[in-house]
Write an enzyme that holds these catalytic residues in place. Structure first.
Site, PDB file in Angstrom:
ATOM      1  N   CYS A   1      10.318   4.348   1.548  1.00 12.43           N
ATOM      2  CA  CYS A   1      10.982   5.194   0.851  1.00 12.43           C
ATOM      3  C   CYS A   1      11.796   5.992   2.329  1.00 12.43           C
ATOM      4  CB  CYS A   1      10.166   6.820   0.397  1.00 12.43           C
ATOM      5  SG  CYS A   1      10.104   6.111  -1.511  1.00 12.43           S
TER       6      CYS A   1
ATOM      7  N   LYS B   1      -3.205  12.951   1.306  1.00 14.91           N
ATOM      8  CA  LYS B   1      -3.184  12.588   2.642  1.00 14.91           C
ATOM      9  C   LYS B   1      -4.585  12.938   3.809  1.00 14.91           C
ATOM     10  CE  LYS B   1       1.432  11.033   1.862  1.00 14.91           C
ATOM     11  NZ  LYS B   1       2.011   9.630   1.974  1.00 14.91           N
TER      12      LYS B   1
ATOM     13  N   ASP C   1       8.013  18.179   8.010  1.00 18.33           N
ATOM     14  CA  ASP C   1       7.708  17.338   7.020  1.00 18.33           C
ATOM     15  C   ASP C   1       6.140  16.398   7.938  1.00 18.33           C
ATOM     16  OD1 ASP C   1       6.732  15.586   5.925  1.00 18.33           O
ATOM     17  OD2 ASP C   1       8.084  14.382   5.455  1.00 18.33           O
TER      18      ASP C   1
ATOM     19  N   HIS D   1      11.633  10.392   5.733  1.00 15.81           N
ATOM     20  CA  HIS D   1      11.265   9.778   4.699  1.00 15.81           C
ATOM     21  C   HIS D   1      11.995  10.556   3.686  1.00 15.81           C
ATOM     22  CE1 HIS D   1       8.874  10.059   0.403  1.00 15.81           C
ATOM     23  NE2 HIS D   1       8.416   9.570   0.827  1.00 15.81           N
TER      24      HIS D   1
ATOM     25  N   GLN E   1       2.666  12.850   7.116  1.00 13.79           N
ATOM     26  CA  GLN E   1       1.700  11.676   8.089  1.00 13.79           C
ATOM     27  C   GLN E   1       1.838  11.922   9.118  1.00 13.79           C
ATOM     28  OE1 GLN E   1       1.789   9.011   6.950  1.00 13.79           O
ATOM     29  NE2 GLN E   1       3.438   9.059   4.638  1.00 13.79           N
TER      30      GLN E   1
END
Length: 404
Positions: free
Chosen positions: A362, A224, A198, A121, A201
């Site tokens: 993104c 999320k 990261d 991202h 997600q």
């Protein structure tokens, strides 16, 4: 097992109609919907607890502080951090990444190398580019293959004694690929590099164990995970957090201030300047309670069935191509139909009540790799149904007919 009718009843937004059609919400990779208990938690804070934290001696302030720190404890337990002060509460994943990227400005030298993957991202690309501009460090990229998987032999070749940092997403937001982060972490540690993962997600689908992963930094966003927007976490190993300077100056992050010199507070407050999103953090704790009560094994099993059904169903549409075909992926299907622009498809099916994401998500380097302007992305959650997949299929067939 997921009781889908009971679960859906927990989410008030799912009861509404869009353009006269029942809402089919398939944009969960952008943000997850909120169960009523999370909404109630926010209302309860402002109705009964509203006071600033860590400062007041009065009853409301003490109660608000206790609720806030209880949420930190819930987050620590969820991610299995060794210490609660290794959980830094932030405004979101992007904020968390920037804390680390800014902090490493003082720790890198010209010619040092940092590694990022080709499927990141933008929020896990741009801060590192800015870091390289400040320090003279060199950014290296792990390439990917057509299945949407990282080429691990190339990663092996990129690692060297010049490598200081590695940054990889746990799950690709554009493709759904689950990356082999444990292998990535272990190999980086062998040459003395730190690793930031990261997890924005991944966390709605996977319950990460930061101690088992032995990761140095792990970041995620509450929204999320059925929680509110404007809240996130930075997990960092204590020794690394102590090495990094504060990201912002202000109240709460200080030990003592004079006009001659300021000394900073201990962890976690060193990185938590100013009044935080108190209601949001408390509600994040409520969201984690809700998800853990459902059980992440149950969530994963149900979403795997949804993904399998949706993949087979959508591939029945002639000309539909899926991007991201790794065997290890979360419930995301990123696709195009022939030469039809993804925006046009998204606009038409929105008229039928179906919410998907269109564009580059993104993740422009991924789209450049596939030589496409973007994709339609349908991202599923545990509150979606097989019937909604059928509605998506029917809508796409209609859109294709109209646009061909």
């Amino acid at each position: 097992m997921i009781d889908i009718n009971k679960v859906r009843a927990d989410f008030p937004i799912l009861k509404q109609t869009i353009n006269g059609k029942p809402l089919v919400y398939l944009d969960n990779a952008a943000t997850g919907q909120k169960p009523q208990v999370v909404i109630d938690s926010i209302v309860n804070y402002y109705s009964t607890l509203n006071a600033n934290i860590h400062r007041g001696v009065h009853t409301l302030s003490q109660k608000a502080t206790d609720a806030y720190e209880l949420a930190r404890f819930k987050i620590q337990k969820h991610f299995n951090a060794k210490q609660n002060y290794e959980i830094i509460l932030t405004a979101g994943t992007t904020h968390s990444i920037n804390i680390v990227a800014t902090g490493f400005t003082t720790l890198l030298q010209k010619g040092d190398e940092i590694i990022v993957s080709a499927m990141e991202h933008h929020s896990n690309i741009v801060p590192w580019q800015m870091l390289c501009e400040r320090t003279g460090a060199i950014l290296k990229v792990i390439p990917m293959n057509l299945d949407g998987e990282l080429i691990m032999t190339a990663y092996d070749n990129l690692l060297s004694n010049k490598t200081k940092l590695v940054f990889v997403n746990h799950v690709s937001n554009a493709l759904g690929t689950i990356n082999p982060i444990k292998e990535i972490i272990d190999k980086a540690h062998k040459i003395g590099a730190a690793v930031l993962i990261d997890g924005a997600q991944a966390c709605p689908h996977i319950k990460p164990d930061v101690q088992a992963l032995d990761v140095d930094f792990y970041v995620a966003s509450a929204h999320k995970l059925c929680g509110p927007t404007g809240v996130g976490i930075l997990y960092g190993k204590e020794e690394w957090l102590n090495k990094l300077p504060p990201y912002q100056g202000g109240g709460e992050m200080i030990k003592q201030v004079t006009f001659e010199k300021t000394t900073y507070a201990d962890l976690p407050h060193k990185f938590e300047a100013g009044t935080p999103n108190i209601a949001g953090v408390i509600a994040f704790g409520t969201a984690l309670d809700y998800l853990n009560n459902l059980g992440f094994n149950n969530i994963a099993a149900y979403e795997a069935e949804l993904l399998d059904y949706a993949t087979k169903k959508l591939l029945q549409i002639e000309g539909l191509k899926i991007y991201g075909t790794s065997k290890s992926k979360t419930a995301v299907i990123s696709f195009n139909i022939g030469n039809i622009h993804p925006y046009d498809i998204g606009s038409i099916i929105d008229k039928l009540g179906i919410a998907v994401r269109t564009g580059h998500h993104c993740a422009q380097p991924i789209m450049d790799f596939y030589k496409i302007p973007g994709t339609v992305r349908a991202s599923f959650s545990f509150y979606n149904t097989f019937e909604e997949v059928d509605l998506l299929y029917n809508a796409l067939v209609k859109a294709k007919t109209m646009l061909s």
